[in-house]
Scaffold this motif. Structure first.
Motif, PDB file in Angstrom:
ATOM      1  N   UNK A  13      38.274  45.547  39.079  1.00 29.33           N
ATOM      2  CA  UNK A  13      38.534  45.791  40.495  1.00 29.33           C
ATOM      3  C   UNK A  13      38.110  44.606  41.362  1.00 29.33           C
ATOM      4  N   UNK A  14      36.943  44.041  41.069  1.00 34.79           N
ATOM      5  CA  UNK A  14      36.462  42.928  41.905  1.00 34.79           C
ATOM      6  C   UNK A  14      37.290  41.663  41.680  1.00 34.79           C
ATOM      7  N   UNK A  15      37.782  41.453  40.460  1.00 33.49           N
ATOM      8  CA  UNK A  15      38.659  40.299  40.219  1.00 33.49           C
ATOM      9  C   UNK A  15      39.921  40.431  41.063  1.00 33.49           C
ATOM     10  N   UNK A  16      40.495  41.622  41.090  1.00 32.44           N
ATOM     11  CA  UNK A  16      41.704  41.847  41.883  1.00 32.44           C
ATOM     12  C   UNK A  16      41.427  41.661  43.374  1.00 32.44           C
ATOM     13  N   UNK A  17      40.297  42.183  43.843  1.00 31.04           N
ATOM     14  CA  UNK A  17      39.956  42.054  45.260  1.00 31.04           C
ATOM     15  C   UNK A  17      39.719  40.599  45.656  1.00 31.04           C
ATOM     16  N   UNK A  18      38.873  39.917  44.885  1.00 33.20           N
ATOM     17  CA  UNK A  18      38.527  38.547  45.243  1.00 33.20           C
ATOM     18  C   UNK A  18      39.695  37.590  45.035  1.00 33.20           C
ATOM     19  N   UNK A  19      40.509  37.874  44.006  1.00 33.05           N
ATOM     20  CA  UNK A  19      41.701  37.048  43.807  1.00 33.05           C
ATOM     21  C   UNK A  19      42.644  37.156  44.994  1.00 33.05           C
ATOM     22  N   UNK A  20      42.778  38.357  45.530  1.00 33.66           N
ATOM     23  CA  UNK A  20      43.618  38.555  46.706  1.00 33.66           C
ATOM     24  C   UNK A  20      43.042  37.828  47.916  1.00 33.66           C
ATOM     25  N   UNK A  21      41.711  37.896  48.076  1.00 35.46           N
ATOM     26  CA  UNK A  21      41.064  37.223  49.208  1.00 35.46           C
ATOM     27  C   UNK A  21      41.265  35.718  49.131  1.00 35.46           C
ATOM     28  N   UNK A  22      41.161  35.150  47.931  1.00 36.15           N
ATOM     29  CA  UNK A  22      41.369  33.700  47.775  1.00 36.15           C
ATOM     30  C   UNK A  22      42.821  33.324  48.079  1.00 36.15           C
ATOM     31  N   UNK A  23      43.765  34.132  47.565  1.00 29.57           N
ATOM     32  CA  UNK A  23      45.180  33.833  47.794  1.00 29.57           C
ATOM     33  C   UNK A  23      45.521  33.856  49.280  1.00 29.57           C
ATOM     34  N   UNK A  24      44.850  34.736  50.025  1.00 27.73           N
ATOM     35  CA  UNK A  24      45.124  34.864  51.458  1.00 27.73           C
ATOM     36  C   UNK A  24      44.514  33.723  52.260  1.00 27.73           C
TER      37      UNK A  24
END
Length: 306
Positions: free
Chosen positions: A27-38
């Protein structure tokens, strides 16, 4: 006389907590990956990279806990509990790699600055991920401490290190957002990377102590000595060659108990049984091996230095 051997209680199955760590890491990989992409933030990219390490470490923890839970067999008479130390060592190495990556990316972005975007959304996502890691990390540390599982403690500490990373990144990005000083993003990432290196060193040190059969803590050894002192009678019942060690969730103790030479085997056995019961009552995970010797015989003192 054959040593007295009392097995410890069965080790509880802790694998469900390893699964909890795996789900949390995904879950945290998905969340943080999204934050970085944004946002394009190197701090958030580093944070996401550490969560990837968490995921790999959690999988390794599940494997090691599965192996450690196996009972003793013909090939491993003392069980498989030391498998946990290999997991903790691997986690320590992974933390070093993550920290080095964070520092490298931070230096590169410091030398080659780039604009950041949508920081408000990125910060919100990172905070959610940090809270999730913090809750699960505390649970793993608490359960690992309660059951003396170095694997769960290492996993919990790794998640808490991830929380500190996220806090540092959020602070850095928040200041950069408010001031326009984008160089704060990589600087904070570098500082957090150095802090994570310290966590990795501590995990490696704890793992090495376990693999080298380090004795129990001074506090635990003092409690054991107090039990022996309560049973001792100078000139009649004495103890020496007392040794302790810890292996994952299990503890081991050896001792020589000196008693009057005219005691019967039954009386000596009963005295040893009473003593071992008190030790195991105080240390439920302890496996005690005792050896009876005549207190007045010179050969009984040849191994006092052990």
């Amino acid at each position: 006389m054959k040593p007295h051997d009392r097995p410890a209680e069965a080790t509880p199955d802790l694998r469900k907590y390893a699964w909890l760590a795996i789900v949390t890491a995904v879950l945290t990989v998905l969340l943080k990956g999204s934050a970085w992409a944004i946002t394009g933030s190197v701090g958030l990219l580093s944070d996401a990279a550490e969560s990837m390490v968490n995921l790999v470490a959690a999988i390794v923890a599940l494997v090691s806990l599965t192996i450690a839970a196996r009972p003793a067999d013909d090939d491993y008479h003392f069980g498989h509990s030391k498998a946990e130390y290999f997991s903790a060592a691997l986690e320590g190495i992974m933390i070093f790699v993550a920290a080095a990556s964070i520092i490298y990316l931070g230096i590169d972005r410091l030398l080659n600055p780039q604009p950041l975007g949508a920081l408000g959304i990125g910060l919100a996502i990172s905070i959610v991920a940090a809270v999730l890691n913090g809750v699960v990390g505390r649970i793993l540390i608490q359960v690992g401490t309660e059951h003396r599982s170095i694997t769960l403690r290492a996993d919990g500490k790794h998640l808490m290190a991830d929380v500190y990373t996220s806090v540092g990144v959020v602070v850095g990005l928040g200041l950069a957002w408010l001031t326009g000083w984008n160089w704060l993003d990589p600087v904070i990432a570098i500082l957090v990377g150095v802090n994570i290196l310290v966590t990795g060193y501590r995990l490696m040190s704890e793992s090495a102590s376990g693999l080298m059969d380090a004795t129990l803590s001074p506090e635990d050894n003092a409690r054991i000595q107090a039990i022996l002192d309560a049973h001792a009678e100078p000139g009649r019942i004495e103890f020496h060659a007392v040794r302790t060690r810890e292996s994952g969730a299990r503890q081991f103790m050896e001792m020589h108990m000196l008693v009057p030479g005219d005691w019967t085997v039954l009386r000596g056995h009963d005295a040893m049984e009473d003593l071992v019961e008190k030790i195991v009552a105080e240390f439920p995970a302890m496996r005690v091996t005792g050896h009876l010797e005549p207190v007045s015989h010179p050969r009984s003192y040849e191994d006092m230095a052990l």
